[in-house]
Structure formats: structure tokens, C-alpha cells
Design an enzyme around this catalytic site. Structure first.
Site, PDB file in Angstrom:
ATOM      1  N   HIS A 104      55.789  52.285  63.098  1.00  0.00           N
ATOM      2  CA  HIS A 104      55.675  53.656  63.617  1.00  0.00           C
ATOM      3  C   HIS A 104      57.058  54.314  63.745  1.00  0.00           C
ATOM      4  O   HIS A 104      57.227  55.486  63.404  1.00  0.00           O
ATOM      5  CB  HIS A 104      54.964  53.670  64.965  1.00  0.00           C
ATOM      6  CG  HIS A 104      53.539  53.191  64.891  1.00  0.00           C
ATOM      7  ND1 HIS A 104      52.763  52.994  66.016  1.00  0.00           N
ATOM      8  CD2 HIS A 104      52.762  52.858  63.839  1.00  0.00           C
ATOM      9  CE1 HIS A 104      51.561  52.564  65.644  1.00  0.00           C
ATOM     10  NE2 HIS A 104      51.543  52.468  64.328  1.00  0.00           N
ATOM     11  N   HIS A 141      46.389  58.039  60.241  1.00  0.00           N
ATOM     12  CA  HIS A 141      47.214  56.953  60.771  1.00  0.00           C
ATOM     13  C   HIS A 141      47.565  55.959  59.664  1.00  0.00           C
ATOM     14  O   HIS A 141      48.652  55.359  59.693  1.00  0.00           O
ATOM     15  CB  HIS A 141      46.538  56.217  61.927  1.00  0.00           C
ATOM     16  CG  HIS A 141      47.450  55.218  62.558  1.00  0.00           C
ATOM     17  ND1 HIS A 141      48.465  55.581  63.425  1.00  0.00           N
ATOM     18  CD2 HIS A 141      47.570  53.871  62.401  1.00  0.00           C
ATOM     19  CE1 HIS A 141      49.152  54.505  63.779  1.00  0.00           C
ATOM     20  NE2 HIS A 141      48.620  53.453  63.164  1.00  0.00           N
ATOM     21  N   ASP A 166      51.270  54.755  58.799  1.00  0.00           N
ATOM     22  CA  ASP A 166      51.676  53.355  58.630  1.00  0.00           C
ATOM     23  C   ASP A 166      52.321  53.131  57.263  1.00  0.00           C
ATOM     24  O   ASP A 166      53.341  52.442  57.149  1.00  0.00           O
ATOM     25  CB  ASP A 166      50.469  52.430  58.765  1.00  0.00           C
ATOM     26  CG  ASP A 166      50.157  52.057  60.209  1.00  0.00           C
ATOM     27  OD1 ASP A 166      50.975  52.337  61.103  1.00  0.00           O
ATOM     28  OD2 ASP A 166      49.081  51.469  60.437  1.00  0.00           O
ATOM     29  N   HIS A 208      49.354  46.689  55.905  1.00  0.00           N
ATOM     30  CA  HIS A 208      50.758  46.272  55.938  1.00  0.00           C
ATOM     31  C   HIS A 208      51.066  45.214  54.877  1.00  0.00           C
ATOM     32  O   HIS A 208      52.092  45.275  54.210  1.00  0.00           O
ATOM     33  CB  HIS A 208      51.112  45.732  57.321  1.00  0.00           C
ATOM     34  CG  HIS A 208      50.840  46.692  58.435  1.00  0.00           C
ATOM     35  ND1 HIS A 208      51.450  47.928  58.512  1.00  0.00           N
ATOM     36  CD2 HIS A 208      50.010  46.610  59.506  1.00  0.00           C
ATOM     37  CE1 HIS A 208      51.011  48.563  59.593  1.00  0.00           C
ATOM     38  NE2 HIS A 208      50.135  47.788  60.207  1.00  0.00           N
TER      39      HIS A 208
END
Length: 307
Positions: free
Chosen positions: A78, A241, A245, A268
């Protein structure tokens, strides 16, 4: 010349780690040109510097973790996203625990901190990694497929599609494209919060995760609905979001990208695999600067717009 940027002065925040639940103090400090973004574990007997790099990522379970030896910093995405959105090249991030504070679960608090400190130009050219050839990574098949891709583009845009098959998520936008040259990161992306499901919380906490999570720093859903009394900040907050990310994960490359990123159900782990695949093909990239700002892509020339 399109110049590098750092902070005018230092700024601080105190919070808790989303997964560790630990109290942590964060200090963001200016850094010299070509320093990059460096996390510093100042709570250790001897402070340890951890420069960001795609190869420094050592764990991608529910967050991006970077390491140097035994020293780690969890949940960097973030803050890294805020740096990417505002065009911060050089920064020291002093931290008193092993996880970046979650604050409100989005990047907006980091945007506020960075802009409050002031952003200044430095006497050094900003270096970009230009993608020259498409690079893609895939995982799974059929209904379980996930993929992420980088393609040549004179600028920086991201397109993300999600597929959670949950009533609260399905009723919102599932696909978003954000072009840094046309949108405003702080307005359009930064406020999107992380999210989770009550059915997963018990399992996560049994594994030492989400110990600092709650309705004040995440969107929480039961089997049917969003439990937060204030609802969503964007109609498509969930997928935004994921864009947030991805911007943070990709900025772990250490330099801003000139590319078009697109992804389906990525996270991720796959984002980091994409960066490693890119670095494994040196013919697919080149480092470029812009002596003439007029030749730089839109979105990179002017200091990031405030709220």
C-alpha cells in the site's frame, strides 16, 4: 528534464500491522537521487536497510514481504502504491517493527503523509523501465486460471478483472482500467480498502494472520453482504483495491514502468512472478530517461494532483 522526486521534509505515522497486530512507528524521510526506496528496520540491534527490488520479495501470502538476510518487512504494497501513484523515486522508510502499519486499509493515508511532507524535484533524470515486448505469466486452467501481462505502451495503464463469486462483490464492478495519464490516483484509486471474509478470519488468525484487521481498516463481508456501516467508498472498490495492490507490487521493480498491465484474478504472488519473468528477458526491456519533458507520457510530468 523529467526529474526524480523525493520528500521536502520527513513525516511520521503510528499504527498497527494488519497481520501481526503489532504497534509500529513509521518515519518517511527524504533520500538523495538514485537512492530508490529503502525500508530500514531501526528496531533491530543493528539497523538493516532493505532496498526495494523484485528479487527482494520473499513472501507473497496475503501481502508482499521484502527481506535482506533475516530482516523482513511485511505488507509493503500500500505504501509502495502511494509512492507509485505520486511519483516518489527516493525515500527512506524507517520502521520499528516487521510490518508496515495498515492505517485505514487503503493507500490514502500514505498519500496524505507524502503530500503533507511536500514533494520536491531533484537534479537527476527519472529513469523508467520501458517494456518493449509482451511478457505474461499464467497459473491454473479452466475455471481456476489466473494470469498477468505486461505489454508495450507509451505511458502507464492497468486493467484488472476479478471473479470472487460472492453476492456483495458480484453486485459491484468487476473490471477496471486506470490510466495514470488520464486519471488522478489519489482520487480514483488510493481510497480503495483491502477486503476479507468473516469465514476466513478464524483460519487466518490461527495461522498468525489478520491479527490487526477489523472494520476500521478493511471491508469485511459475511456470506451475503458488506458489514461496514459506511458501505463502500467506490462502486467498484474491490477491483480498484486490486489495481492499488498491483501498482504497489509492480513498483517493487525499483523504477516506474512504461507499460500496459492487464490481469485476471492475479495477486501478490503472480505480480512478482511477472516482474521476475520480465527481468529474465533483458531484450524485453530498456531503461529510458526524458531530457525533454514534452516527450514524456502524460501522468508523469506534473507533480501528482492533490485531493
Amino acid at each position: 528534464m523529467l526529474a526524480q522526486r523525493t520528500l521536502k521534509t520527513l513525516t511520521r505515522a503510528v499504527g498497527v500491522g494488519l497481520h501481526s497486530g503489532q504497534r509500529v512507528e513509521l518515519t518517511l524521510r527524504p533520500a538523495q537521487p538514485d537512492t530508490g526506496i529503502v525500508f530500514r528496520r531501526i528496531d533491530l540491534p543493528e539497523p538493516v536497510d532493505i532496498p526495494v527490488s523484485a528479487l527482494a520479495v520473499t513472501d507473497t501470502r496475503l501481502a508482499s514481504t521484502i527481506s535482506s538476510g533475516a530482516a523482513k518487512v511485511h505488507t509493503v504494497e500500500h505504501l509502495m502504491s502511494a509512492c507509485a501513484g505520486l511519483g516518489i523515486d527516493n525515500l527512506y522508510v524507517d520502521i520499528t517493527a516487521e510490518e508496515v502499519p495498515i492505517l485505514d486499509g487503503s493507500a490514502s493515508s500514505f498519500v496524505f503523509l507524502l503530500q503533507s511532507a511536500g514533494i520536491v524535484l531533484q537534479n537527476a533524470p527519472r529513469r523508467f523501465i520501458r517494456v518493449r515486448q509482451p511478457v505474461e505469466v499464467r497459473e491454473g486452467q479452466g475455471d481456476n486460471v489466473k494470469w498477468a501481462r505486461l505489454e508495450p505502451f507509451h505511458g502507464y495503464k492497468l486493467r484488472f478483472e476479478i471473479d470472487f463469486q460472492h453476492p456483495a462483490v458480484d453486485s459491484t464492478g468487476q473490471c477496471v482500467e486506470f490510466d495514470l495519464g488520464e486519471g488522478a490516483y489519489a482520487r480514483d484509486i488510493a481510497r480503495a480498502r483491502t477486503f476479507g471474509f468473516t469465514k476466513d478470519v478464524e483460519m487466518m488468525r490461527a495461522n498468525g494472520l489478520a491479527l490487526g484487521g477489523g472494520l476500521d481498516n478493511a471491508i469485511v463481508m459475511d456470506d451475503y453482504k458488506v458489514l461496514n456501516h459506511d458501505g463502500l467508498r467506490y462502486d467498484d472498490e474491490f477491483v480498484k483495491h486490486k489495481i492499488l495492490d498491483a501498482m504497489g507490487d509492480l513498483y517493487l521493480l525499483g523504477k516506474p514502468l512504461l507499460a500496459a498491465y492487464s490481469a485476471f484474478r492475479s495477486g501478490h504472488a503472480l505480480n512478482n512472478r511477472l516482474l521476475r519473468e520480465l527481468l529474465a528477458h533483458p531484450e524485453a526491456i530498456e531503461v529510458v530517461t526524458f531530457d525533454d519533458e514534452k516527450k514524456a507520457p502524460a501522468g508523469f510530468v506534473l507533480p501528482a494532483r492533490a485531493w
